[in-house]
Motif scaffolding. Structure first.
Motif, PDB file in Angstrom:
ATOM      1  N   ARG A  37     -27.297   6.551  21.835  1.00  0.00           N
ATOM      2  CA  ARG A  37     -27.683   6.087  23.164  1.00  0.00           C
ATOM      3  C   ARG A  37     -27.539   4.582  23.269  1.00  0.00           C
ATOM      4  NH1 ARG A  37     -34.236   7.284  22.877  1.00  0.00           N
ATOM      5  NH2 ARG A  37     -34.778   5.585  21.430  1.00  0.00           N
ATOM      6  N   VAL A  47     -29.340   8.306  17.596  1.00  0.00           N
ATOM      7  CA  VAL A  47     -30.527   9.085  17.964  1.00  0.00           C
ATOM      8  C   VAL A  47     -30.755  10.194  16.923  1.00  0.00           C
ATOM      9  CG1 VAL A  47     -31.578  10.578  19.686  1.00  0.00           C
ATOM     10  CG2 VAL A  47     -30.213   8.596  20.406  1.00  0.00           C
ATOM     11  N   SER A  61     -37.696   6.390  15.989  1.00  0.00           N
ATOM     12  CA  SER A  61     -38.278   6.319  17.325  1.00  0.00           C
ATOM     13  C   SER A  61     -38.340   7.664  18.034  1.00  0.00           C
ATOM     14  CB  SER A  61     -37.489   5.331  18.189  1.00  0.00           C
ATOM     15  OG  SER A  61     -36.140   5.734  18.286  1.00  0.00           O
ATOM     16  N   VAL A  62     -37.587   8.662  17.552  1.00  0.00           N
ATOM     17  CA  VAL A  62     -37.564   9.962  18.230  1.00  0.00           C
ATOM     18  C   VAL A  62     -38.084  11.094  17.357  1.00  0.00           C
ATOM     19  CG1 VAL A  62     -35.595   9.170  19.601  1.00  0.00           C
ATOM     20  CG2 VAL A  62     -35.197  10.632  17.593  1.00  0.00           C
ATOM     21  N   PHE A  66     -37.782  14.699  19.524  1.00  0.00           N
ATOM     22  CA  PHE A  66     -36.447  15.212  19.823  1.00  0.00           C
ATOM     23  C   PHE A  66     -36.019  16.206  18.741  1.00  0.00           C
ATOM     24  CE2 PHE A  66     -34.655  11.287  22.281  1.00  0.00           C
ATOM     25  CZ  PHE A  66     -35.773  11.305  23.105  1.00  0.00           C
ATOM     26  N   MET A  81     -35.287  17.049  24.202  1.00  0.00           N
ATOM     27  CA  MET A  81     -36.088  15.828  24.239  1.00  0.00           C
ATOM     28  C   MET A  81     -37.416  16.116  24.912  1.00  0.00           C
ATOM     29  SD  MET A  81     -33.136  13.034  25.238  1.00  0.00           S
ATOM     30  CE  MET A  81     -32.906  13.693  26.880  1.00  0.00           C
ATOM     31  N   LEU A  84     -40.988  12.476  26.638  1.00  0.00           N
ATOM     32  CA  LEU A  84     -40.108  11.345  26.919  1.00  0.00           C
ATOM     33  C   LEU A  84     -40.893  10.119  27.347  1.00  0.00           C
ATOM     34  CD1 LEU A  84     -37.222  13.286  28.617  1.00  0.00           C
ATOM     35  CD2 LEU A  84     -36.948  11.717  26.693  1.00  0.00           C
ATOM     36  N   GLU A  87     -38.949   4.018  27.396  1.00  0.00           N
ATOM     37  CA  GLU A  87     -38.009   3.364  26.472  1.00  0.00           C
ATOM     38  C   GLU A  87     -36.901   4.297  25.999  1.00  0.00           C
ATOM     39  OE1 GLU A  87     -41.352   3.411  26.268  1.00  0.00           O
ATOM     40  OE2 GLU A  87     -42.030   3.552  24.163  1.00  0.00           O
ATOM     41  N   ASP A  88     -36.970   5.569  26.350  1.00  0.00           N
ATOM     42  CA  ASP A  88     -35.876   6.499  26.050  1.00  0.00           C
ATOM     43  C   ASP A  88     -34.763   6.408  27.101  1.00  0.00           C
ATOM     44  OD1 ASP A  88     -38.348   8.869  25.033  1.00  0.00           O
ATOM     45  OD2 ASP A  88     -37.058   7.663  23.721  1.00  0.00           O
ATOM     46  N   TYR A  92     -26.736   8.493  27.107  1.00  0.00           N
ATOM     47  CA  TYR A  92     -26.651   9.235  25.855  1.00  0.00           C
ATOM     48  C   TYR A  92     -25.221   9.737  25.656  1.00  0.00           C
ATOM     49  CZ  TYR A  92     -31.683   9.120  25.231  1.00  0.00           C
ATOM     50  OH  TYR A  92     -32.980   8.701  25.028  1.00  0.00           O
TER      51      TYR A  92
END
Length: 118
Positions: A37, A47, A61-62, A66, A81, A84, A87-88, A92
């Protein structure tokens, strides 16, 4: 290999989206598929990735929010995802890495916009 990403959209914080990446002609020969992303003003970042054997890797961060998966029968990779956050928000991109006769080929889809409102 051609990649077609879809499933982006606008969602409120805490919501969910599922991205899809359809590969043609097929994904059987693709060693690693992944999602990257690029947020506004930032560099593209990894990601998640998934190998042909199903091993996965996630950005910190995910993690826990995710889930990446691939359906070989449908020649499609997914990114589920959940939870959410603003900041996401980013474009993508799906990615495929294929090795053929010792040469690494890197393919990119066209990108799909994900916007998370607070």
């Amino acid at each position: 290999v051609q990649l077609q990403a879809s499933g982006g959209g606008l969602v409120q914080a805490g919501g969910s989206l599922r991205l899809s990446c359809a590969a043609s002609p097929n994904i059987f020969s693709i060693n690693v598929m992944g999602w990257y992303r690029r947020a506004p003003g930032k560099q593209r970042e990894l990601v998640a990735t998934i190998t042909v054997s199903g091993s996965t890797n996630y950005a910190d961060s995910v993690k826990g929010r995710f889930t990446i998966s691939r359906d070989n029968a449908k020649n499609t990779m997914y990114l589920e995802m959940n939870s959410l956050k603003p900041e996401d928000t980013a474009v993508y991109y799906c990615n495929a890495k294929q090795t053929s006769r010792g040469v690494l080929y890197n393919y990119w889809g066209q990108g799909t916009q994900v916007t998370v409102s607070s």
